[in-house]
Write a protein that holds these residues in place. Structure first.
Motif, PDB file in Angstrom:
ATOM      1  N   ASN A 175     -13.211   3.022  17.719  1.00  0.00           N
ATOM      2  CA  ASN A 175     -12.302   2.491  16.497  1.00  0.00           C
ATOM      3  C   ASN A 175     -12.202   1.293  16.623  1.00  0.00           C
ATOM      4  O   ASN A 175     -11.986   0.576  17.717  1.00  0.00           O
ATOM      5  CB  ASN A 175     -11.059   3.282  16.320  1.00  0.00           C
ATOM      6  N   THR A 231      -9.473  -0.008  -1.553  1.00  0.00           N
ATOM      7  CA  THR A 231     -10.329  -0.063  -0.135  1.00  0.00           C
ATOM      8  C   THR A 231      -9.692  -0.864   0.879  1.00  0.00           C
ATOM      9  O   THR A 231      -9.374  -2.078   0.648  1.00  0.00           O
ATOM     10  CB  THR A 231     -11.712  -0.574  -0.366  1.00  0.00           C
ATOM     11  N   TRP A 250      -9.082   3.230  20.519  1.00  0.00           N
ATOM     12  CA  TRP A 250      -9.495   2.054  19.749  1.00  0.00           C
ATOM     13  C   TRP A 250     -10.036   1.045  20.907  1.00  0.00           C
ATOM     14  O   TRP A 250      -9.650   0.998  21.968  1.00  0.00           O
ATOM     15  CB  TRP A 250      -8.175   1.289  19.219  1.00  0.00           C
ATOM     16  N   GLU A 259     -11.599   2.814  -4.697  1.00  0.00           N
ATOM     17  CA  GLU A 259     -12.451   3.088  -3.609  1.00  0.00           C
ATOM     18  C   GLU A 259     -13.505   3.907  -3.720  1.00  0.00           C
ATOM     19  O   GLU A 259     -13.509   4.847  -4.748  1.00  0.00           O
ATOM     20  CB  GLU A 259     -11.764   3.201  -2.224  1.00  0.00           C
ATOM     21  N   THR A 315      -6.608   7.765  -3.104  1.00  0.00           N
ATOM     22  CA  THR A 315      -7.767   8.094  -4.164  1.00  0.00           C
ATOM     23  C   THR A 315      -7.525   9.608  -4.651  1.00  0.00           C
ATOM     24  O   THR A 315      -7.601   9.862  -5.818  1.00  0.00           O
ATOM     25  CB  THR A 315      -9.013   7.770  -3.853  1.00  0.00           C
ATOM     26  N   VAL A 373     -15.279   8.903   7.589  1.00  0.00           N
ATOM     27  CA  VAL A 373     -14.918   7.723   6.594  1.00  0.00           C
ATOM     28  C   VAL A 373     -16.434   7.257   5.790  1.00  0.00           C
ATOM     29  O   VAL A 373     -17.461   6.905   6.950  1.00  0.00           O
ATOM     30  CB  VAL A 373     -14.599   6.554   7.203  1.00  0.00           C
ATOM     31  N   ARG A 406      -9.237   8.850  12.493  1.00  0.00           N
ATOM     32  CA  ARG A 406      -7.743   8.191  12.305  1.00  0.00           C
ATOM     33  C   ARG A 406      -7.852   6.806  12.001  1.00  0.00           C
ATOM     34  O   ARG A 406      -6.891   5.987  11.916  1.00  0.00           O
ATOM     35  CB  ARG A 406      -6.928   8.722  13.731  1.00  0.00           C
ATOM     36  N   MET A 407      -9.286   6.137  12.086  1.00  0.00           N
ATOM     37  CA  MET A 407      -9.358   4.797  12.099  1.00  0.00           C
ATOM     38  C   MET A 407      -8.302   4.188  10.940  1.00  0.00           C
ATOM     39  O   MET A 407      -7.765   3.055  10.958  1.00  0.00           O
ATOM     40  CB  MET A 407     -10.671   4.149  12.085  1.00  0.00           C
ATOM     41  N   TYR A 408      -8.670   4.672   9.690  1.00  0.00           N
ATOM     42  CA  TYR A 408      -8.055   4.191   8.432  1.00  0.00           C
ATOM     43  C   TYR A 408      -6.753   4.908   8.194  1.00  0.00           C
ATOM     44  O   TYR A 408      -6.197   4.744   6.972  1.00  0.00           O
ATOM     45  CB  TYR A 408      -8.983   4.108   7.367  1.00  0.00           C
ATOM     46  N   PHE A 441      -3.479   2.792   7.262  1.00  0.00           N
ATOM     47  CA  PHE A 441      -3.794   2.010   5.864  1.00  0.00           C
ATOM     48  C   PHE A 441      -3.637   3.120   4.438  1.00  0.00           C
ATOM     49  O   PHE A 441      -3.142   2.834   3.694  1.00  0.00           O
ATOM     50  CB  PHE A 441      -5.285   1.741   5.583  1.00  0.00           C
ATOM     51  N   LEU A 466       0.196   3.529   3.926  1.00  0.00           N
ATOM     52  CA  LEU A 466       0.388   2.666   3.021  1.00  0.00           C
ATOM     53  C   LEU A 466       0.032   2.557   1.806  1.00  0.00           C
ATOM     54  O   LEU A 466       0.739   2.311   1.006  1.00  0.00           O
ATOM     55  CB  LEU A 466      -0.095   1.247   3.873  1.00  0.00           C
ATOM     56  N   HIS A 467      -1.305   2.994   1.547  1.00  0.00           N
ATOM     57  CA  HIS A 467      -1.589   3.206   0.419  1.00  0.00           C
ATOM     58  C   HIS A 467      -1.252   4.141  -0.531  1.00  0.00           C
ATOM     59  O   HIS A 467      -0.871   3.995  -1.689  1.00  0.00           O
ATOM     60  CB  HIS A 467      -3.434   3.582   0.436  1.00  0.00           C
ATOM     61  N   ARG A 487       1.919   2.993  -1.788  1.00  0.00           N
ATOM     62  CA  ARG A 487       1.876   2.060  -2.719  1.00  0.00           C
ATOM     63  C   ARG A 487       1.605   2.628  -3.994  1.00  0.00           C
ATOM     64  O   ARG A 487       1.974   2.319  -5.333  1.00  0.00           O
ATOM     65  CB  ARG A 487       0.751   1.145  -2.299  1.00  0.00           C
ATOM     66  N   ILE A 488       0.726   3.748  -3.909  1.00  0.00           N
ATOM     67  CA  ILE A 488       0.013   4.360  -5.393  1.00  0.00           C
ATOM     68  C   ILE A 488       1.478   5.095  -5.722  1.00  0.00           C
ATOM     69  O   ILE A 488       1.504   5.230  -7.012  1.00  0.00           O
ATOM     70  CB  ILE A 488      -0.975   5.476  -4.801  1.00  0.00           C
TER      71      ILE A 488
END
Lengths: 470, 287
Positions: free
Chosen positions: A256, A281, A357, B43, B69, B214, B258-260, B263, B266-267, B270-271
């Motif tokens: 990662n 995104t 990571w 996205e 999304t 992803v 798990r990388m994103y 985010f 958080l996303h 916000r949505i």
């Protein structure tokens, strides 16, 4: 006002104004600001109007450079624009991203003793002026040929071929896999080097010519080439790009925090991840970023990363700075923006923390030995020179390979080395009649202007091909 | 633009969408997926093509609300448009007469396993399906799966329906009973696919899993979906999404998935904030 050659040669080259580095790293607005009319005219006066203009030989699309410079001096910007557009359908793009220093400007006679005429900056000036005041309007002046031509990909090669063919009276449809036309111009080259508004305007001028855009079509999956022929297309121009990012194949490259430049740039440029969460995104960019590679894409990735606010951004390159394939201007801009250059250095492994990571980059020092087949001195590792650098983000920008999807799903195409399509360099025709190819798919990663040159050659051969066949 | 011809909730937070996409519908084969983008600011996300009907030009997508999304998809209604749909993507499933095939579907993975089961049945295979969900009301497509199966087993984690336990249990029993199994296809959460791979490995039963890492473009351009298979790095979008389960590096895959995630969290916040303020981007939530 007529100047003697001696007087012309006394005028110093006018630098292209740019945003100061400390401001521009905080935003994605265009770095170079462009000439005003007065500066452009003074710069154009430097041209000696050579009887044998070597600069034109250096231009892949052979723009009549002395011709358009003369019109700038005379104040006829509309005529200058028309001259450029005779052979270059995307001048406001080329004026920004062409490597003029190794093409037209390198051949300028003034370069022998001093600084060449700033041809690129002047092309950009004319193109921007033309767009702003809408001086020239592309139009189809010939009768419709009744022929349908399919163009696969809407990058520089595809857009150029489409525009040229449309002006020859053909009905052109562009098939683009992404949701926005422009190819590398929208997903790769950052906003601060090429504002996307310009690409959109170039696309809209193709729409004015009657070119149809069929977005979200991956040729080879959504439709095959054979289906295009069956649907009545008389010829196909393939310009899908290089497609697949390369990795080095070293340990830890799938950790990662490690991504390709394509992924990083696509997230930021095409998907507007720098505006997350307003845009959906995200993009990950940590505190210590290493960009691997020394080409323009590496510079774009490093400068893009810088704008996302990390503490340090490194360029890691295995040869010395002199061998970097990136344009000089991009290297200078990167340095001004605080990118740190680690040359003669190659990563050998990435090490992770307990959560998978990347945490450290292990590098080895390199030294240059004899020149290799590319003419550049070959880098060789210095034994026992390994060292580690803390990084949490790695962006790999070492080039791309071809995507074999079209070759796999289309009979009759022949692949040359590294998966590139074999084409006749005179006509850009592949080994299957009626299918032409250009851009990265037909010859390896090159410049926007080289791709455009091939798009133009292909358009002319397609024109001949479809007319000959009646 | 692709119009939503039909939308319904199959189970809480699991949605069925039939979307008008005639060219994709005529080209889609089992195992393939689409990339969709909901609106101008959206996205790109991959979704498996659960079914396609070329006579009416529609494809079926089953969506579980997980991230930003998919939560926006939940708000779409019949008649709304999806801005971009690209596909069919990925290599189709290998469909031939293997003999007896066991198909395991976990959660909304059942939606992805169904077209493969259907095609394998048409190719003459004996189909044993094992589907599972956490609890009864989360189970989807039971009837459809039953219709294409010679043998059909339902599992729930809490025993509220069918047998209690994980989908891997009946497979373990079948192997222990020495039943002839020529191929296993498993689609579901990563731990489930991994467990299936470990179970069949010592018995040498060819096992296929479909991965959903992803992705950005879905055409091979970004490499975000890379996965280590044996000694090689593969791109799930073009080399997959199906791979030999015994060669997939699941540790790496789990870490990469798990990388994103941060985010994503958080996303989602916000949505939800946007939804509360009724500031949903155009094209979402019906007008």
């Amino acid at each position: 006002m007529t100047l003697t050659p001696q007087e012309r040669m006394k005028i110093p080259r006018h630098p292209l104004p740019a945003q100061p580095p400390e401001l521009r790293v905080q935003c994605f607005a265009e770095v170079a600001l462009g000439y005003d009319e007065q500066t452009a005219r003074e710069e154009a006066m430097r041209c000696l109007q050579c009887k044998r203009p070597y600069c034109v030989d250096g231009c892949p699309v052979a723009i009549d450079i002395p011709g358009f410079l003369k019109e700038i001096v005379a104040g006829n910007i509309d005529v200058a624009a028309a001259i450029i557009k005779k052979t270059n359908s995307l001048p406001s793009i080329c004026g920004r991203v062409c490597p003029q220093e190794t093409q037209c400007e390198e051949r300028c006679v003034l370069a022998k003793k001093g600084q060449p005429v700033a041809i690129g900056a002047l092309e950009r000036f004319v193109a921007d002026y033309d767009r702003r005041y809408r001086l020239t309007k592309p139009e189809v002046t010939v009768k419709a040929s009744g022929k349908k031509i399919a163009v696969v990909g809407s990058g520089p090669a595809g857009l150029t071929a489409a525009g040229t063919l449309a002006q020859m009276g053909h009905a052109v449809t562009i098939f683009e896999a992404l949701h926005e036309p422009g190819g590398v111009l929208v997903y790769g080259i950052p906003e601060f080097r090429l504002p996307k508004e310009i690409v959109r305007e170039e696309v809209s001028s193709l729409l004015d010519l009657g070119v149809e855009f069929n977005l979200n079509v991956l040729v080879g999956r959504t439709l095959t080439i054979d289906e295009l022929f069956a649907a009545g297309y008389s010829a196909v121009f393939l310009a899908p790009g290089a497609g697949v990012p390369q990795f080095m194949g070293i340990p830890g490259e799938n950790l990662n925090g490690v991504s390709s430049a394509n992924e990083f740039l696509t997230r930021v440029n095409l998907m507007k991840a720098f505006l997350f969460p307003e845009y959906d995104t995200p993009v990950y960019c940590g505190k210590h970023v290493a960009v691997i590679g020394g080409g323009n894409t590496a510079m774009d990735a490093a400068r893009t990363a810088k704008r996302l606010g990390p503490e340090k951004v490194y360029i890691v390159y295995r040869r010395s700075e002199k061998e970097m394939p990136a344009r000089r201007e991009e290297i200078e801009h990167a340095k001004e923006e605080g990118i740190e250059f680690m040359c003669l250095t190659a990563p050998v492994a990435y090490h992770s923390n307990s959560r998978g990571w990347v945490e450290e980059m292990e590098c080895i020092r390199m030294e240059l030995s004899e020149p290799d087949e590319s003419g550049r001195r070959r880098p060789v590792p210095v034994p026992n020179s390994n060292f580690r650098v803390p990084v949490d983000t790695v962006i790999v920008a070492i080039g791309a390979k071809t995507n074999d999807l079209i070759v796999k799903t289309t009979g009759g195409l022949t692949v040359a080395k590294k998966g590139y399509l074999l084409v006749d360099p005179e006509t850009q025709m592949t080994t299957r009649p009626g299918i032409f190819a250009g851009g990265d798919i037909a010859g390896g990663e090159a410049t926007v202007i080289a791709a455009m040159g091939q798009g133009r050659v292909a358009a002319h051969s397609i024109h001949r091909y479809v007319l000959e066949r009646g | 633009m692709a119009k939503i011809l039909e939308k319904k909730e199959l189970a809480p937070r699991t949605h069925y969408l039939r979307v008008h996409a005639p060219v994709i519908a005529t080209h889609a084969r089992p195992g393939q997926f689409v990339i969709i983008r909901l609106h101008e600011k959206g996205e790109r996300i991959p979704l498996t093509i659960a079914d396609s009907d070329s006579s009416v030009g529609s494809i079926t997508l089953i969506v579980q609300e997980i991230g930003g999304t998919t939560k926006q998809i939940a708000l779409l209604r019949t008649g709304d448009d999806i801005r971009d749909v690209l596909g069919p993507l990925g290599a189709p499933s290998e469909i031939e007469n293997f003999g007896t095939v066991v198909l395991l579907g976990g959660g909304f993975g059942i939606a992805a396993i169904h077209p493969i089961a259907k095609a394998l049945r048409q190719a003459g295979n004996t189909i044993i399906s094992i589907v599972g969900a956490r609890t009864k009301h989360l189970l989807i497509m039971e009837r459809e799966m039953q219709a294409v199966s010679h043998e059909f087993v339902v599992m729930t984690d809490d025993g509220s329906y069918g047998r209690m336990g994980l989908v891997i249990e009946p497979l373990r029993e079948m192997i222990e009973q020495g039943r002839a199994i020529h191929r296993v296809v498993a689609i579901g959460p990563l731990p489930m696919m991994r467990a299936v791979a470990e179970l069949t490995r010592p018995h040498g039963i060819p096992t296929v899993v479909s991965l959903n890492p992803v992705m950005v473009d879905g055409t091979g351009m970004c490499g975000g979906c890379r996965v280590t298979v044996g000694e090689h790095t593969k791109f799930a979008c073009v080399d997959g999404p199906e791979f030999d389960a015994h060669l997939v590096n699941f540790d790496e895959l789990a870490a990469r998935s798990r990388m994103y995630r941060e985010f994503e969290e958080l996303h989602v916040c916000r949505i939800e904030e946007r939804l509360q303020q009724h500031e949903v981007p155009q094209g979402v939530a019906g007008q």
